[in-house]
Design a protein around this motif. Structure first.
Motif, PDB file in Angstrom:
ATOM      1  N   ASN A  65      23.407  39.281  65.796  1.00 32.50           N
ATOM      2  CA  ASN A  65      22.763  39.965  64.602  1.00 32.50           C
ATOM      3  C   ASN A  65      21.523  39.003  64.279  1.00 32.50           C
ATOM      4  N   LYS A  66      20.623  39.380  63.702  1.00 32.82           N
ATOM      5  CA  LYS A  66      19.353  38.936  63.619  1.00 32.82           C
ATOM      6  C   LYS A  66      19.432  37.416  63.031  1.00 32.82           C
ATOM      7  N   LYS A  67      20.173  37.418  62.031  1.00 32.56           N
ATOM      8  CA  LYS A  67      20.303  36.047  61.218  1.00 32.56           C
ATOM      9  C   LYS A  67      21.173  35.112  61.981  1.00 32.56           C
ATOM     10  N   LYS A  68      22.074  35.409  62.693  1.00 31.41           N
ATOM     11  CA  LYS A  68      23.466  34.590  63.379  1.00 31.41           C
ATOM     12  C   LYS A  68      23.155  35.078  65.050  1.00 31.41           C
ATOM     13  N   ASP A  69      22.084  35.202  65.406  1.00 29.36           N
ATOM     14  CA  ASP A  69      21.987  35.515  66.911  1.00 29.36           C
ATOM     15  C   ASP A  69      22.986  34.948  67.982  1.00 29.36           C
ATOM     16  N   CYS A  70      22.758  33.672  67.731  1.00 27.98           N
ATOM     17  CA  CYS A  70      23.520  32.964  68.762  1.00 27.98           C
ATOM     18  C   CYS A  70      24.813  32.389  68.483  1.00 27.98           C
ATOM     19  N   GLN A  71      25.188  32.519  67.255  1.00 22.56           N
ATOM     20  CA  GLN A  71      26.298  31.783  66.514  1.00 22.56           C
ATOM     21  C   GLN A  71      27.677  32.161  67.186  1.00 22.56           C
ATOM     22  N   LEU A  72      28.570  31.235  67.766  1.00 27.89           N
ATOM     23  CA  LEU A  72      29.698  31.579  68.344  1.00 27.89           C
ATOM     24  C   LEU A  72      31.015  31.527  67.293  1.00 27.89           C
ATOM     25  N   ASN A  73      31.787  32.342  67.437  1.00 23.94           N
ATOM     26  CA  ASN A  73      33.243  32.341  66.708  1.00 23.94           C
ATOM     27  C   ASN A  73      34.206  32.073  67.501  1.00 23.94           C
ATOM     28  N   VAL A  74      34.354  31.000  68.095  1.00 21.48           N
ATOM     29  CA  VAL A  74      35.593  30.701  68.918  1.00 21.48           C
ATOM     30  C   VAL A  74      36.717  29.851  68.279  1.00 21.48           C
ATOM     31  N   ASN A  75      37.814  30.563  68.038  1.00 20.26           N
ATOM     32  CA  ASN A  75      38.964  30.201  67.516  1.00 20.26           C
ATOM     33  C   ASN A  75      40.132  31.131  68.006  1.00 20.26           C
ATOM     34  N   ASP A  85      25.618  21.365  61.721  1.00 17.01           N
ATOM     35  CA  ASP A  85      24.654  22.264  61.502  1.00 17.01           C
ATOM     36  C   ASP A  85      25.595  23.635  61.115  1.00 17.01           C
ATOM     37  N   TYR A  86      24.862  24.844  61.962  1.00 15.71           N
ATOM     38  CA  TYR A  86      25.522  26.096  61.632  1.00 15.71           C
ATOM     39  C   TYR A  86      26.780  26.490  62.739  1.00 15.71           C
ATOM     40  N   GLY A  87      27.094  25.261  63.295  1.00 13.80           N
ATOM     41  CA  GLY A  87      28.054  25.580  64.216  1.00 13.80           C
ATOM     42  C   GLY A  87      27.840  25.733  65.656  1.00 13.80           C
ATOM     43  N   PRO A  88      28.519  26.020  66.507  1.00 15.57           N
ATOM     44  CA  PRO A  88      28.425  26.095  67.940  1.00 15.57           C
ATOM     45  C   PRO A  88      27.560  27.540  68.117  1.00 15.57           C
ATOM     46  N   GLY A  89      26.747  27.351  69.032  1.00 15.58           N
ATOM     47  CA  GLY A  89      25.828  28.425  69.344  1.00 15.58           C
ATOM     48  C   GLY A  89      25.838  28.587  71.000  1.00 15.58           C
ATOM     49  N   MET A  90      25.233  29.742  71.547  1.00 10.29           N
ATOM     50  CA  MET A  90      25.086  30.252  73.069  1.00 10.29           C
ATOM     51  C   MET A  90      23.819  30.767  73.038  1.00 10.29           C
ATOM     52  N   PHE A  91      23.123  30.322  74.534  1.00 11.36           N
ATOM     53  CA  PHE A  91      22.101  31.079  74.654  1.00 11.36           C
ATOM     54  C   PHE A  91      22.336  31.030  76.284  1.00 11.36           C
ATOM     55  N   LYS A  92      22.371  32.429  76.668  1.00  7.94           N
ATOM     56  CA  LYS A  92      22.623  32.687  78.053  1.00  7.94           C
ATOM     57  C   LYS A  92      23.902  31.988  78.411  1.00  7.94           C
ATOM     58  N   SER A  94      24.829  28.689  78.169  1.00  9.68           N
ATOM     59  CA  SER A  94      25.006  27.291  77.825  1.00  9.68           C
ATOM     60  C   SER A  94      25.339  27.341  76.467  1.00  9.68           C
ATOM     61  N   ILE A  95      26.341  26.465  76.171  1.00 16.13           N
ATOM     62  CA  ILE A  95      26.831  26.476  74.788  1.00 16.13           C
ATOM     63  C   ILE A  95      26.224  25.157  74.258  1.00 16.13           C
ATOM     64  N   GLY A  96      25.815  25.143  73.017  1.00 15.62           N
ATOM     65  CA  GLY A  96      25.075  24.155  72.012  1.00 15.62           C
ATOM     66  C   GLY A  96      25.350  24.214  70.738  1.00 15.62           C
ATOM     67  N   ILE A  97      24.603  23.824  69.928  1.00 13.36           N
ATOM     68  CA  ILE A  97      24.547  23.791  68.508  1.00 13.36           C
ATOM     69  C   ILE A  97      23.563  25.001  67.946  1.00 13.36           C
ATOM     70  N   ASN A  98      23.966  25.783  66.969  1.00 14.30           N
ATOM     71  CA  ASN A  98      23.331  26.769  66.296  1.00 14.30           C
ATOM     72  C   ASN A  98      22.427  25.904  64.919  1.00 14.30           C
ATOM     73  N   SER A  99      21.332  25.334  65.260  1.00 16.43           N
ATOM     74  CA  SER A  99      20.488  24.521  64.391  1.00 16.43           C
ATOM     75  C   SER A  99      19.846  25.333  63.354  1.00 16.43           C
ATOM     76  N   GLY A 100      20.065  26.907  63.477  1.00 15.31           N
ATOM     77  CA  GLY A 100      19.436  27.787  62.711  1.00 15.31           C
ATOM     78  C   GLY A 100      18.063  28.419  63.121  1.00 15.31           C
ATOM     79  N   ASP A 101      17.730  27.767  64.348  1.00 17.70           N
ATOM     80  CA  ASP A 101      16.602  28.404  64.908  1.00 17.70           C
ATOM     81  C   ASP A 101      17.080  29.533  65.848  1.00 17.70           C
ATOM     82  N   ASN A 102      16.131  30.320  66.326  1.00 19.14           N
ATOM     83  CA  ASN A 102      16.663  31.579  67.078  1.00 19.14           C
ATOM     84  C   ASN A 102      16.293  31.148  68.714  1.00 19.14           C
TER      85      ASN A 102
END
Length: 408
Positions: A65-75, A85-92, A94-102
């Motif tokens: 979704n637009k606000k949490k485009d890369c946010q992961l919910n792995v549980n 920050d906003y928890g784990p994120g993923m781009f293509k 690669s797993i990293g941290i969702n810092s709030g930026d798209n």
């Protein structure tokens, strides 16, 4: 390892040994190691647990979704991801941290950020091979833990983060690899800095002293991504996934009457191994253990594992009986062991105790360790040999020791 040698004839230990607790695996068993794999590539994004049966997969998806485009919910049942920050994120891939930026920032873990991968309903891990993408003057602190207790701290360095004379250098050509151990906890990755395919990746193997169930990444400088073989393509990707090698314990040993013994029944070796109170009188923490029978090497191995960060000064008593399939001409028998488990050249006769280990114990319910001869960790309290049905010989050994006993 400890072995029984009756006369000049080595007694083979049968693969049919049945345990009162846990299971026995024989040498030459074709079962593969249990693993938990993280795959991030063009043909799927998931965790996969190999359990000697149908593999179990846990999909990884983003919020989309637009606000949490890369946010992961792995549980899920296999693994859990958490972070700052906003928890784990993923781009293509690669797993990293969702810092709030798209965008791409979601695929990096940067300074002041941290990412934790925890194992779910799977066995503990003994080691892990990590597919890491590294950028800049990298120093990544990697902390392993078990039940919330630290189990080892390691560091991966790359580029300007490498300090001459510190750490163990990895390979110099792609695919770049490196290894960190408890003895050598700093791994230097000699990968390139260009953002192209595998040239900025490093496949890092972490080998701690004991099991762990969580791993946390904390960049001290530079930035990193956790990946799963995607940059290596379809042909080689499987060989460079992030892989946890798991251990499945046969049981746990405490120090009370209900949890302190493992029973071995039937075949050519049987008896009991009992954990006593700690030699320093400290509180007993349950230890996981494994028992394995190696038919080809004629070994019976009993290996308790210390809880990382909280080693236990354990003492044990074993009452073991060995019965060969046919009687020998001599009742003379020797008990040999390899107290460092360093192979056949390390075998030696187990000595007799130089006193009664129970007369004046170091702590109540433990043993007197001073009766164990210097340079040894185990000693024989008593031994008896008798004839059983069919004229077979049976030897009964009463032994005590400290540390991790390993018999054959």
């Amino acid at each position: 390892m400890t072995k029984i040698r009756s006369g000049l004839r080595l007694i083979a230990v049968s693969a049919a040994v049945a345990l009162g607790l846990g299971s026995v695996s024989a040498a030459g068993d074709t079962e593969a190691e249990e693993t938990l794999r993280l795959h991030l590539g063009s043909y799927g994004t998931y965790f996969e647990y190999s359990n000697h049966g149908e593999p179990i997969k846990q999909k990884i998806t983003t919020a989309h979704n637009k606000k949490k485009d890369c946010q992961l919910n792995v549980n899920g049942p296999l693994a859990h991801l958490s972070g700052s920050d906003y928890g784990p994120g993923m781009f293509k891939e690669s797993i990293g941290i969702n810092s709030g930026d798209n965008g791409r920032p979601c695929g990096w873990v940067k300074e002041t950020e941290d990412l934790t991968l925890s194992l779910g309903d799977v066995p503990d891990a003994l080691q892990v091979a990590l597919d890491l993408e590294l950028k800049g003057d990298v120093r990544v602190q990697i902390v392993l833990s078990h039940g919330g207790v630290p189990a080892g701290t390691f560091e991966v360095r790359s580029g300007g983060g490498i300090v001459p004379g510190e750490g163990v250098d990895g390979s110099t050509k792609a695919p770049f690899t490196a290894t960190a151990t408890t003895a050598e906890p700093i791994a230097n990755c000699l990968n390139g800095s260009a953002n192209s395919g595998i040239n900025d990746n490093c496949y890092v193997t972490i080998i701690p002293l004991g099991p762990f169930d969580a791993i946390t990444f904390k960049p001290l400088s530079g930035k990193m991504s956790l990946e799963g073989g995607g940059d290596y393509g379809k042909k080689k990707g499987k060989d460079f996934e992030t892989v946890f090698t798991l251990v499945d314990y046969d049981g746990w040993l405490g120090c009370d009457d209900e949890t302190n013994s493992v029973t071995i029944e039937g075949s050519t070796v049987y008896g009991d191994i009992t954990r006593l109170q700690n030699t320093d009188g400290s509180d007993c923490v349950p230890k996981p253990y494994n028992i394995d029978v190696d038919v080809e090497a004629d070994t019976l191995s009993f290996v308790p594992h210390d809880n990382p960060g909280a080693p236990q000064p354990s003492a044990y008593q074993a009452m073991l009986k060995f019965s060969p399939a046919a009687a020998t001409m001599s009742f003379t028998s020797l008990l040999e062991y390899d107290q460092d488990d360093d192979g056949p050249l390390g075998f030696e006769d187990m000595p007799w105790c130089i006193g009664n280990p129970f007369a004046d114990p170091d702590a109540v319910g433990s043993i007197d360790t001073s009766v164990i001869p210097a340079g040894d960790t185990w000693c024989v309290v008593s031994e008896s040999t008798d004839l059983v049905g069919g004229g077979n010989i049976r030897t009964t050994w009463n032994v005590v020791g400290i540390g991790d006993p390993k018999f054959r």
